[in-house]
Design a protein around this motif. Structure first.
Motif, PDB file in Angstrom:
ATOM      1  N   ALA A 193      76.945 -52.970 -29.401  1.00 44.57           N
ATOM      2  CA  ALA A 193      75.564 -53.073 -28.905  1.00 44.57           C
ATOM      3  C   ALA A 193      75.319 -54.426 -28.256  1.00 44.57           C
ATOM      4  N   LEU A 194      74.575 -54.387 -27.166  1.00 42.74           N
ATOM      5  CA  LEU A 194      74.111 -55.604 -26.511  1.00 42.74           C
ATOM      6  C   LEU A 194      72.625 -55.743 -26.781  1.00 42.74           C
ATOM      7  N   ARG A 195      72.242 -56.793 -27.490  1.00 42.54           N
ATOM      8  CA  ARG A 195      70.835 -56.986 -27.850  1.00 42.54           C
ATOM      9  C   ARG A 195      70.188 -57.887 -26.793  1.00 42.54           C
ATOM     10  N   GLU A 196      69.483 -57.257 -25.845  1.00 40.37           N
ATOM     11  CA  GLU A 196      68.803 -58.001 -24.787  1.00 40.37           C
ATOM     12  C   GLU A 196      67.423 -57.410 -24.565  1.00 40.37           C
ATOM     13  N   ASN A 197      66.549 -58.206 -23.953  1.00 37.62           N
ATOM     14  CA  ASN A 197      65.161 -57.812 -23.763  1.00 37.62           C
ATOM     15  C   ASN A 197      64.568 -57.403 -25.105  1.00 37.62           C
ATOM     16  N   ASP A 198      63.695 -56.416 -25.097  1.00 30.44           N
ATOM     17  CA  ASP A 198      63.099 -55.937 -26.342  1.00 30.44           C
ATOM     18  C   ASP A 198      63.363 -54.447 -26.510  1.00 30.44           C
ATOM     19  N   GLU A 199      64.463 -53.971 -25.935  1.00 23.57           N
ATOM     20  CA  GLU A 199      64.774 -52.554 -25.977  1.00 23.57           C
ATOM     21  C   GLU A 199      65.380 -52.167 -27.329  1.00 23.57           C
ATOM     22  N   ASP A 200      65.296 -50.876 -27.639  1.00 18.74           N
ATOM     23  CA  ASP A 200      65.969 -50.326 -28.813  1.00 18.74           C
ATOM     24  C   ASP A 200      67.420 -50.085 -28.409  1.00 18.74           C
ATOM     25  N   VAL A 201      68.262 -51.069 -28.629  1.00 21.09           N
ATOM     26  CA  VAL A 201      69.609 -51.050 -28.050  1.00 21.09           C
ATOM     27  C   VAL A 201      70.588 -50.169 -28.817  1.00 21.09           C
ATOM     28  N   THR A 202      70.215 -49.675 -29.971  1.00 20.41           N
ATOM     29  CA  THR A 202      71.113 -48.788 -30.707  1.00 20.41           C
ATOM     30  C   THR A 202      70.779 -47.320 -30.473  1.00 20.41           C
ATOM     31  N   LEU A 203      69.783 -47.030 -29.640  1.00 22.16           N
ATOM     32  CA  LEU A 203      69.449 -45.651 -29.282  1.00 22.16           C
ATOM     33  C   LEU A 203      69.909 -45.398 -27.852  1.00 22.16           C
ATOM     34  N   TRP A 204      70.987 -44.640 -27.716  1.00 24.81           N
ATOM     35  CA  TRP A 204      71.553 -44.338 -26.402  1.00 24.81           C
ATOM     36  C   TRP A 204      71.059 -42.964 -25.968  1.00 24.81           C
ATOM     37  N   ARG A 205      70.473 -42.878 -24.759  1.00 23.21           N
ATOM     38  CA  ARG A 205      69.850 -41.645 -24.282  1.00 23.21           C
ATOM     39  C   ARG A 205      70.641 -41.074 -23.101  1.00 23.21           C
ATOM     40  N   PHE A 206      70.995 -39.805 -23.224  1.00 25.97           N
ATOM     41  CA  PHE A 206      71.750 -39.111 -22.187  1.00 25.97           C
ATOM     42  C   PHE A 206      70.962 -37.884 -21.732  1.00 25.97           C
ATOM     43  N   ARG A 207      71.153 -37.516 -20.461  1.00 25.93           N
ATOM     44  CA  ARG A 207      70.482 -36.325 -19.928  1.00 25.93           C
ATOM     45  C   ARG A 207      71.491 -35.491 -19.141  1.00 25.93           C
ATOM     46  N   ARG A 208      71.432 -34.169 -19.405  1.00 22.19           N
ATOM     47  CA  ARG A 208      72.295 -33.243 -18.665  1.00 22.19           C
ATOM     48  C   ARG A 208      71.595 -31.898 -18.546  1.00 22.19           C
ATOM     49  N   ASP A 209      71.502 -31.400 -17.312  1.00 22.20           N
ATOM     50  CA  ASP A 209      70.864 -30.110 -17.049  1.00 22.20           C
ATOM     51  C   ASP A 209      69.451 -30.059 -17.624  1.00 22.20           C
ATOM     52  N   GLY A 210      68.727 -31.162 -17.516  1.00 28.07           N
ATOM     53  CA  GLY A 210      67.352 -31.188 -17.973  1.00 28.07           C
ATOM     54  C   GLY A 210      67.160 -31.406 -19.455  1.00 28.07           C
ATOM     55  N   ALA A 211      68.244 -31.424 -20.227  1.00 27.84           N
ATOM     56  CA  ALA A 211      68.145 -31.634 -21.673  1.00 27.84           C
ATOM     57  C   ALA A 211      68.542 -33.065 -22.010  1.00 27.84           C
TER      58      ALA A 211
END
Length: 303
Positions: A193-211
Motif C-alpha cells: 500500500a502507498l499511503r498518500e493524500n487522504d484516500e482509503d489506500v487499502t480499498l482497491w476498486r475495480f470495474r468490469r462490464d458495469g459491475a
C-alpha cells in the motif's frame, strides 16, 4: 505606517508555526525575528502575536494585518506585472505545490526551464503528497494527481493530462506466487500500500462490464513514499497499485507486469488547481500552466 517589507516580514511570521520556523523562512536568526517583531508592535502600538507555548497565535490585530497585507502585496504585484506586460516581460513570485514523485520528475524540469526563460520570475516549488494540508492562500498553482470531486471555494480546476492506475508486480514475484485471475484473488497475495493524500489506500476498486468489485487488501508493507513502494515491487516483494506515469517505463522494459488488464481502475488524471482569481489571471501563472500543459502533451508516460 507599514511598508511592503514590513508586511512581507509579518506574513512570514504569520504563516510559520513558530518563530524558529519563521527565522528559517526569512534566513535570519531567531533573536533577529523576535527583535524586529517587537519593534513592529511598538511602532504600531498593538500586540500582533501571542507567543505562549511553542506555537504562535495571531491576535485580532495580527489577523487584520495578515489579511489586508496579503491584499496589498497582491495589488502591488498586479501593478508590477501590468507595467512589465507593457514591456513584454513576465515578472513576480510564482508559488507552486506538486506531489513528491510527480513533482520531481515532471514539474521541476518545467519550472527550471520557465525561470531560465523568464529571469524576473522567482519560483518556489513545494513538494507534498498532502495537498489538503496546504492552505489555499499560500500557493498560486497546485498540481494534483487524481480526480477532484469538488475544488475548494475560490480554486479553479483544470485537467492537464490523462493518467490511469494499474496493478502490477515483478516477474519474479509472479513466478513464485502466480498471477491473480480476478480482483478477488488479490486477497491471497502480498499487496503493498502507498499511503498518500487522504484516500482509503487499502480499498482497491475495480470495474468490469458495469459491475464494481471492492477489494480490501491487508498490506504487510506500506509506505508514504512512492519510490519506496515501487522499489519493493521491483524487488518482488508484492503487488502494487500505482499511477501509470510512475510505472510506465518499468512495464515497457518488462521489470513489472500489468495485472488484471480486463478490469478498469479509477482514473487519476493530472489536474491543476489555480489559487485566488487575481493570481490565476497573472501572466506568470497562465504562462507556466501553458508550459506545463505543453510538456505533458502528449503525456511522456504514453510516448
Amino acid at each position: 505606517m507599514l511598508g511592503p517589507d514590513d508586511i512581507r516580514f509579518f506574513l512570514a511570521v504569520a504563516e510559520a508555526p513558530s518563530l524558529a520556523a519563521a527565522s528559517r523562512a526569512l534566513d535570519v536568526s531567531p533573536p533577529a525575528v523576535t527583535q524586529r517583531l517587537r519593534a513592529l508592535e511598538e511602532r504600531l502600538g498593538v500586540h500582533l502575536v501571542d507567543r505562549a507555548g511553542r506555537h504562535l497565535a495571531l491576535t485580532d490585530e495580527g489577523e487584520l494585518i495578515a489579511e489586508r497585507g496579503r491584499q496589498i502585496l497582491d495589488s502591488l504585484g498586479e501593478l508590477d506585472e501590468a507595467l512589465a506586460a507593457r514591456r513584454g516581460q513576465v515578472v513576480g513570485h510564482l508559488r507552486i505545490v506538486a506531489p513528491l514523485g510527480f513533482g520531481r520528475r515532471h514539474v521541476a524540469p518545467v519550472a527550471a526551464a520557465f525561470q531560465a526563460a523568464h529571469p524576473q520570475v522567482a519560483i518556489d516549488l513545494m513538494l507534498s503528497d498532502r495537498l489538503g494540508g496546504v492552505p489555499a492562500g499560500t500557493f498560486d498553482l497546485a498540481i494534483h494527481v487524481g480526480e477532484i470531486a469538488q475544488a475548494a471555494p475560490g480554486l479553479i480546476a483544470r485537467r492537464l493530462a490523462p493518467n490511469d492506475r494499474v496493478v502490477c508486480a515483478a516477474p519474479a514475484y509472479l513466478s513464485a506466487r502466480g498471477e491473480p485471475a480476478s480482483p478477488e484473488d488479490l486477497r491471497a497475495h502480498a499487496c503493498i500500500a502507498l499511503r498518500e493524500n487522504d484516500e482509503d489506500v487499502t480499498l482497491w476498486r475495480f470495474r468490469r462490464d458495469g459491475a464494481e468489485a471492492r477489494i480490501r487488501i491487508e498490506p504487510r508493507l506500506a509506505s508514504n513514499d512512492g519510490e519506496v513502494v515501487r522499489g519493493w515491487a521491483l524487488a518482488a516483494r508484492g503487488i502494487i497499485l500505482r499511477s501509470e506515469w510512475d510505472v510506465a517505463d518499468d512495464l515497457r522494459a518488462g521489470r513489472l507486469v500489468r495485472l488484471l488488464p480486463g478490469h478498469a481502475l479509477p482514473e487519476a488524471p493530472v489536474m491543476a488547481l489555480l489559487g485566488a482569481p487575481n493570481r490565476a489571471r497573472a501572466a506568470r501563472t497562465r504562462r507556466f500552466l501553458d508550459a506545463l500543459a505543453a510538456a505533458l502533451d502528449p503525456p511522456p508516460w504514453r510516448t
